[in-house]
Write a protein that holds these residues in place. Structure first.
Motif, PDB file in Angstrom:
ATOM      1  N   ASP A 223      47.451 -54.174  30.586  1.00 11.66           N
ATOM      2  CA  ASP A 223      48.795 -54.608  30.167  1.00 11.66           C
ATOM      3  C   ASP A 223      49.748 -54.675  31.354  1.00 11.66           C
ATOM      4  O   ASP A 223      50.457 -55.658  31.541  1.00 11.66           O
TER       5      ASP A 223
ATOM      6  N   HIS B 265      43.687 -60.952  30.323  1.00  8.15           N
ATOM      7  CA  HIS B 265      43.631 -61.281  28.886  1.00  8.15           C
ATOM      8  C   HIS B 265      42.185 -61.261  28.384  1.00  8.15           C
ATOM      9  O   HIS B 265      41.923 -60.814  27.264  1.00  8.15           O
TER      10      HIS B 265
ATOM     11  N   LYS C 128      41.094 -57.918  27.624  1.00  9.07           N
ATOM     12  CA  LYS C 128      41.732 -57.391  26.411  1.00  9.07           C
ATOM     13  C   LYS C 128      41.292 -58.152  25.154  1.00  9.07           C
ATOM     14  O   LYS C 128      41.883 -57.989  24.084  1.00  9.07           O
ATOM     15  N   ASN C 129      40.287 -59.029  25.307  1.00 10.35           N
ATOM     16  CA  ASN C 129      39.785 -59.859  24.198  1.00 10.35           C
ATOM     17  C   ASN C 129      40.850 -60.809  23.659  1.00 10.35           C
ATOM     18  O   ASN C 129      40.819 -61.186  22.487  1.00 10.35           O
ATOM     19  N   GLU C 130      41.821 -61.143  24.501  1.00  2.04           N
ATOM     20  CA  GLU C 130      42.841 -62.123  24.075  1.00  2.04           C
ATOM     21  C   GLU C 130      42.406 -63.480  24.620  1.00  2.04           C
ATOM     22  O   GLU C 130      42.898 -63.947  25.650  1.00  2.04           O
ATOM     23  N   ARG C 131      41.449 -64.048  23.924  1.00  2.00           N
ATOM     24  CA  ARG C 131      40.771 -65.228  24.486  1.00  2.00           C
ATOM     25  C   ARG C 131      41.630 -66.490  24.543  1.00  2.00           C
ATOM     26  O   ARG C 131      41.566 -67.207  25.539  1.00  2.00           O
TER      27      ARG C 131
END
Lengths: 440, 416
Positions: free
Chosen positions: B55, B82, B85-88
């Motif tokens: 983050d 990202h 963080k699996n924020e694809r």
């Protein structure tokens, strides 16, 4: 005369105890009159009434310094930080020397010299400067090529192996490899055993690698040059090979000398880094210096320490280089007890049970124990300031501090365990497996 | 050399040596005097990313982007954060921007391909890794992404050829060995997989992805575990909607079969067989993990790969099985029928407890727990209570009834 004034001021303060400037004046008079304990009480009182008063803080630290309470003085000096006047910086450096925090003393002294290059203090110089090279740091600072030679501090440690608690195995190894060849050269010659080569010490941070290296120098009455991480990094980013050669030359000029490379893994770096040619040159230069290709290294003993032996270039471990690799483990219970006893000596304590503390501080390194005591001391300082008299440190206080400070060795052992389990080529990390009681 | 350049070089060097926290000290010195130095901010971002503080890393890198939006590498770093963080979607957006600014850097395509693999879009992943390899045929990230995508698309021969390419290019790359390991594991070749995971760990013993892989490969020695692992790989490769539809269809089919067999007694046996297979599948899926952990606990290599919690799972699992079995066996020797029945019931409760204790995250906490964690604690307490009052000669039935109600709630809480 002064006594009369002090008496009058004390009477005046009884009438108006809240008068901070008056109390401060009284404290300063007492300090000038070398009434350190009384002055300390008055400065403490001022701080209770006017929190953060710089003059009172400096005065109190001065009182602590003069009454031998160096760690208490250090805490105050550290709190004041960059606002310290030159005289107090000098006291700060002296306190650090007394508490054996030499690295911090050197750094603080360097800052002081940067402000006042011509500053000179015999007591500090005896500890921190380079007497044998005939070059003073102040002279060097005025020259352009400061980094080239005297940028590295040389000292003559007074500690010997007897001053190092525990670590018997490490001491034995160093003795066989370094000390005995110097003491019994004929015996070694008769057995055809060549003296020299280096020793690589590895282990969790704060477990005494630097200390044992210094004690080695003290044991053979040799000089000691400590090359730290920043110096090594400068080799990468600056005029590297030349710097490295200069260090070895300086050691050769000052035989017998222990050349100690702290965090030597920074020089080895990782394999991908080695692709960069500039780095290869430094490593090659270092290896050539170790091998003594162009110069004779006799009388120059090379020790290195690392927290990350897995990052050290394997070429460093070849025979004739760092061919002894020694694991410096965290202190065992009896050594921890000894460390507690040593570190608490000279401090106001109340019937401390060091055995209980040592048992509670399992896995704590020497540096961790130091941090724990610092926490305990800070707490007691606060209490002493608010109560107006010195409150002794108790076993309970230190036990409470132990709960607040986690041992820093645990993180290291998590990594080390993985290396010992999965990358233990040629049994390099067998000592770690043994320490962790892992049978493979 | 100025201080700023020197400090940044030191920070870079320390980052390359895997010392992000020490690198941070140097880069912060630069930022103290030049708070708007975008490169220094990006280095600070790398320090955060390398120490898994994603983050903070993303936040700092975004600041660098706002100061100089023309540097493609900053977008790549933000995308990496990202991705971790699996924020694809965000990772894809940043990578596309990086590629627009510099379409000739293979690494961007490699990471993008891996993001698409996680999105189960294997064709896109293959296409992006091919684009990257067209720029740099030796890019390890692209080669790894390509072999994984080909494997998922069941193009096994091409996948193996690409893996071999990647390994011959850089045989000392832990990432490649781990990727090859996972590809083999998916194919059911657990021995080959274990060898590659071991090699990855030899190169980087702290590489957690390889450690997890080695654990899975060793557990796959147990055939039912291997089958369930294959099943989970297969399910994972399907879309989310497919997974839900599949589960609903299986449950509905079992219910229908039960209904059908009740209506037609001649098919009663068939109904029982289907119900039995279904029960066996569900029960195996519940107990196989702690059972496999127990197997690893006795394995000379596996026992060191287990976490402390997994070891506790395995041990508490076997303790429950043994105590449950002992209580039930004891009932045979008790003449008093009611007391004997109590022992059977208490034994069943303890046996059933092996499921939650085999999955609990140890050590147990008694503060800030989630709903299912409180249920787990409740189940343990009720099971122990049942056993104690049974031994004391009192009927444990009320505790047992509450226990099984809670047990049903527990299984549903885990399903969602």
């Amino acid at each position: 005369m002064a006594n009369d004034t002090i008496k009058n001021l004390l009477e005046a303060l009884e009438v108006s105890p809240e008068n901070v400037p008056l109390r401060l004046h009284l404290a300063e008079l007492m300090l000038n009159d070398k009434m350190f304990n009384e002055a300390g009480e008055q400065f403490s009182d001022v701080l209770k009434r006017s929190y953060g008063n710089l003059k009172a803080q400096l005065g109190l630290a001065n009182c602590y310094f003069n009454t031998g309470k160096y760690s208490a003085a250090i805490i105050i000096y550290e709190q004041i930080g960059s606002k310290l006047p030159v005289d107090d910086q000098v006291r700060f450096v002296k306190c650090l020397i007394k508490e054996n925090s030499l690295q911090q003393a050197i750094e603080t002294y360097q800052k002081l010299l940067a402000v006042d290059p011509l500053f000179n203090d015999d007591e500090i110089d005896n500890y921190l400067r380079l007497p044998s090279s005939g070059i003073s740091l102040a002279d060097e600072l005025t020259e352009a090529d400061f980094d080239e030679e005297a940028g590295y501090f040389m000292e003559k440690p007074k500690w010997k192996f007897n001053d190092v608690g525990g670590m018997q195995r490490v001491k034995d190894e160093i003795s066989i490899k370094i000390i005995q060849p110097l003491k019994n050269p004929d015996l070694y010659k008769a057995f055809g055993k060549k003296a020299g080569g280096g020793i690589l010490l590895y282990g969790p941070p704060g477990c005494g690698k630097t200390f044992i290296a210094k004690a080695t120098a003290g044991e053979i009455d040799a000089k000691f040059i400590n090359i730290g991480l920043h110096d090594i990094l400068d080799m990468w980013v600056g005029n590297s090979e030349k710097n490295l050669h200069e260090i070895f030359e300086m050691a050769r000029r000052n035989k017998p000398c222990v050349l100690f490379f702290d965090e030597v893994d920074a020089m080895g770096a990782s394999r991908s880094d080695l692709k960069q040619s500039a780095m290869r040159h430094v490593i090659n230069q270092f290896l050539a210096e170790l091998d003594g290709v162009e110069s004779d290294n006799e009388g120059v003993l090379i020790l290195a320490a690392t927290n990350a032996p897995w990052s050290v270039d394997p070429a460093f471990r070849r025979p004739g280089r760092f061919d002894r690799i020694i694991f410096v483990e965290p202190p065992d219970e009896s050594a921890r007890e000894e460390i507690f006893r040593t570190m608490l000596s000279g401090k106001p304590v109340d019937d401390i049970d060091t055995g209980k503390l040592a048992a509670a501080a399992k896995d704590y390194s020497g540096a961790d124990i130091n941090a724990v005591i610092d926490i305990g001391v800070e707490e007691k300082l606060r209490e002493s300031m608010s109560k107006g008299n010195i409150q002794p440190i108790t076993t309970k206080d230190i036990l409470k501090a132990i709960k607040q400070h986690r041992p820093t060795t645990l993180e290291w052992f998590t990594s080390a365990r993985n290396y010992a389990l999965y990358a233990n080529e040629s049994g390099l990390y067998d000592d770690i497996l043994k320490y962790l009681k892992i049978k493979k | 050399m100025s201080d700023i350049t020197g400090f940044l070089e030191r920070a870079d060097l320390l980052l390359n040596q895997g010392r992000p926290k020490e690198a941070e000290t140097w880069v912060r010195k630069v930022l103290e005097s030049e708070p708007e130095n975008d490169y220094a901010l990006s280095v600070l971002g790398r320090c955060f990313l390398n120490s898994k503080r994603y983050d903070k890393g993303i936040e700092v890198i975004k600041q660098a982007i706002s100061l100089d939006p023309e540097i493609p590498h900053y977008y790549y770093l933000a995308a990496f954060g990202h991705y971790q963080k699996n924020e694809r979607p965000a990772a894809i957006a940043y990578l596309n921007k990086a590629i627009v600014l510099n379409p000739y850097y293979a690494e961007y395509f490699g990471l993008l391909a891996f993001v698409f693999i996680d999105e189960n879009d294997f064709k896109q992943a293959l296409s992006k890794s091919n684009e990257g390899l067209a720029i740099d045929a030796e890019n390890i990230t692209c080669l790894n992404a390509r072999s994984t995508a080909l494997n998922k698309l069941r193009m096994t021969d091409d996948a193996i050829a690409t893996m071999q390419d990647a390994l011959s290019m850089d045989p000392d790359n832990e990432f490649t060995h781990a990727t090859v390991g996972w590809n083999y594991l998916e194919k059911g070749r657990h021995k080959d997989a274990a060898n590659h995971f071991r090699e990855a760990l030899r190169i980087d013993p702290n590489y957690s992805n390889a450690k997890i892989g080695l654990k899975e490969a060793l557990k796959s020695k147990i055939a039912p575990y291997r089958w369930l692992l294959q099943y989970s790989f297969w399910m994972r490769n399907k879309g989310r909607q497919f997974r839900w539809a599949f589960i609903i269809i299986v449950i509905a089919a079992v219910q229908l079969m039960g209904y059908f067999s009740r209506q037609n007694p001649e098919y009663e046996n068939a109904g029982l067989v289907v119900a039995g297979i279904y029960f066996l599948f569900v029960a195996t899926s519940w107990i196989i993990n702690p059972l496999a952990n127990l197997f690893l606990l006795m394995h000379k290599e596996g026992k060191y790969a287990l976490t402390r919690s997994e070891k506790w799972n395995a041990m508490s699992f076997i303790v429950c099985v043994l105590i449950g079995a002992a209580a039930m066996s004891l009932s045979i020797f008790i003449e008093n029928k009611e007391l004997s029945g109590n022992y059977v019931a208490a034994g069943l409760v303890i046996l059933a407890l092996c499921i939650p204790v085999g999955h609990i995250h140890y050590p147990l906490k008694f503060k800030n727990n989630s709903f299912s964690q409180w249920i787990e604690i409740g189940l343990i307490a009720l099971a122990l209570l049942s056993l104690v009052i049974t031994i004391a000669g009192v009927s444990p039935m009320i505790a047992i009834v509450i226990y099984f109600i809670l047990f049903v709630v527990y299984t549903w809480s885990k399903a969602f």
